[in-house]
Every structure is written in structure tokens, then in C-alpha cells.
Design a protein around this motif. Structure first.
Motif, short mmCIF file in Angstrom:
data_model
loop_
_atom_site.label_atom_id
_atom_site.label_comp_id
_atom_site.label_asym_id
_atom_site.label_seq_id
_atom_site.Cartn_x
_atom_site.Cartn_y
_atom_site.Cartn_z
N ASP A 10 7.57 -7.13 -2.53
CA ASP A 10 7.94 -6.68 -3.32
C ASP A 10 8.08 -5.24 -3.01
N LYS A 11 9.57 -4.96 -2.72
CA LYS A 11 10.33 -3.67 -1.87
C LYS A 11 9.24 -4.09 -0.33
N LEU A 12 7.84 -3.17 -0.66
CA LEU A 12 7.39 -2.99 1.37
C LEU A 12 6.34 -3.68 1.09
N ASN A 13 5.76 -4.70 -0.26
CA ASN A 13 4.12 -5.16 0.13
C ASN A 13 4.34 -6.85 0.14
N LEU A 72 -5.07 -16.06 3.93
CA LEU A 72 -4.53 -14.84 2.34
C LEU A 72 -3.84 -13.41 3.34
N THR A 73 -3.24 -13.01 3.34
CA THR A 73 -2.62 -11.82 3.91
C THR A 73 -2.52 -11.20 3.54
N LEU A 74 -2.54 -9.44 2.80
CA LEU A 74 -1.82 -8.67 2.31
C LEU A 74 -1.60 -7.74 2.73
N SER A 75 -0.07 -6.81 3.20
CA SER A 75 0.21 -5.18 3.76
C SER A 75 1.22 -5.32 3.08
N GLY A 76 0.92 -3.93 3.48
CA GLY A 76 1.63 -2.75 2.69
C GLY A 76 1.88 -1.79 3.51
N PRO A 77 2.31 -0.43 3.71
CA PRO A 77 2.50 0.47 4.26
C PRO A 77 0.93 0.69 4.56
#
Length: 226
Positions: free
Chosen positions: A114-117, A202-207
Motif C-alpha cells: 500500500d503506497k510506500l509500505n 516475514l519482511t516488513l518495509s517502509g520509508p
């Protein structure tokens, strides 16, 4: 005597008339004051109303501004739903993901964005449980060759509801936006869960400047083996 009486009567009437006129003038002045008061009286509410308008204006100035989260901040009211893979080599786990995010999948990997995440879930077979040593010696070199400007890797063991897991945090550049051409500096959290020959990464990413500590904790804490 009668003439004198008439004179007194006339004088008396004149005095009464003068008093009456004076009272009438005073009443008129009072009425004028009343009219003035009547003018002032609405003026006060008008001022109040104007003040109220000022209050409204002040209210607008003092009201909470429209929320403007930093790029990548996941809203506090984001809902989460349980995800369980329905196909592939291994389906024995569930994890909560943000509701409404776009989903794509290929092989044993499913991605929600979603968007940047991004939430990326990869299930693989593994002969042994991952360790801080194996992640350092094997996973980091792989990511270094795959993630643009890979940097600041840190490996540790953390506890989640499912138990102890290996966590790798790092930074890297996102892919270039096809529309704007912009590249975002991302922060990554990669959790390696393991049980009985199966590993789920499980990889979580965002700015990097986004404050997603709470939502990422919800996702990583929700992982459960079935």
C-alpha cells in the motif's frame, strides 16, 4: 382675592406643565437612552456574535489540523485481517496483514503493498532453524546483491508470540517509481520463523522516517503456526 387665586392657579399650572415637560424630556432622554440601549443591546450580542465569529475563526485556527502523516506512516485506525496461504508447498501458518492492501503472489512468496509500505511473506523448506550466524553469513550477502544501496545490517534474536525468532534489520533503496521516478530510502525488518523443516520469512518495509513500530509489531506478533 379671586384674581390672586387665579394667578396662583395659572402659576401652579405652569409649574405642573414645566415639570411634565421636564419629565417628558427626561423620559424622552431615557427613551433615547433606551433606544441607545436598544442599539447597544443588539450591538453587544453582535460583538458577541462577532466574537463568536472570531471564536469561530479562532476555533478554525486552534482546531486540530487535517492529519498529514509523514510519507509511509500507516494510519492508527488501520484494520488487520488474518492471512493463511491456500496453496504452495506449505500452508501451516497464519499472520495478520493490513486490510485492503494490494496482494500479489509468486511461488512461495506473497506480497501485500500500500503506497510506500510492504509486507512480504516467503515460505521455504529448511533443514535447520536459522540462527544469527546463518543469517549473517548467508542472508546478508544475498540481500547485499539484491537490494540497491544495502546498508546497516543488524542481526539479533527477539521474542514474538510464536517464540524466539531471528530478526535482521537493514536499509536499502526502493525501486524507482514508474510514474514519478522517485526513489525512497526504506527500512526493513526481516523475521525468520522456523518449525519442523519449514521456515517462513516475514519482511516488513517502509520509508526510514515513517513511524510504523506499532503496526509492524501487530503483524510480527500475530504470526502463528497451525
Amino acid at each position: 382675592m379671586a384674581a390672586r387665586t387665579r394667578t396662583y392657579a395659572v402659576v401652579g399650572l405652569a409649574l405642573v406643565a414645566a415639570v411634565t415637560v421636564g419629565c417628558s424630556g427626561t423620559g424622552s432622554g431615557s427613551g433615547s437612552g433606551s433606544g441607545s440601549g436598544s442599539t447597544t443591546s443588539p450591538a453587544a450580542p453582535t460583538a458577541g456574535s462577532s466574537s463568536g465569529g472570531g471564536g469561530g475563526s479562532g476555533g478554525q485556527n486552534n482546531a486540530a489540523p487535517t492529519e498529514s502523516n509523514p510519507p509511509g506512516d500507516i494510519p492508527d485506525n488501520q484494520a488487520f485481517v488474518a492471512y493463511q496461504p491456500s496453496g504452495g508447498a506449505f500452508t501451516g501458518f497464519t499472520v495478520k496483514v493490513p486490510e485492503g492492501w494490494a496482494r500479489t503472489g509468486q511461488g512461495g512468496t506473497t506480497v501485500f503493498t500500500d503506497k510506500l509500505n510492504t509486507v512480504k511473506i516467503t515460505a521455504v523448506s529448511a533443514a535447520a532453524a536459522p540462527t544469527t550466524g546463518s543469517v549473517t553469513s548467508k542472508v546478508i550477502p544475498q540481500l547485499r546483491s539484491q537490494v540497491p544501496k544495502f546498508a546497516a545490517p543488524k542481526v539479533s534474536e527477539v521474542t514474538r508470540h510464536s517464540g524466539r525468532v531471528v530478526l535482521l534489520t537493514y536499509q536499502g533503496d526502493s525501486a524507482k517509481d514508474p510514474v514519478t521516478g522517485k526513489v525512497v530510502r526504506d527500512a526493513f525488518e526481516r523475521y525468520a520463523f522456523y518449525r519442523a523443516g519449514h521456515e517462513v520469512d516475514l519482511t516488513l518495509s517502509g520509508p526510514v522516517k515513517a513511524d510504523n513500530v506499532d503496526p509492524w509489531r501487530i503483524v510480527s506478533d500475530s504470526f502463528a503456526w497451525r
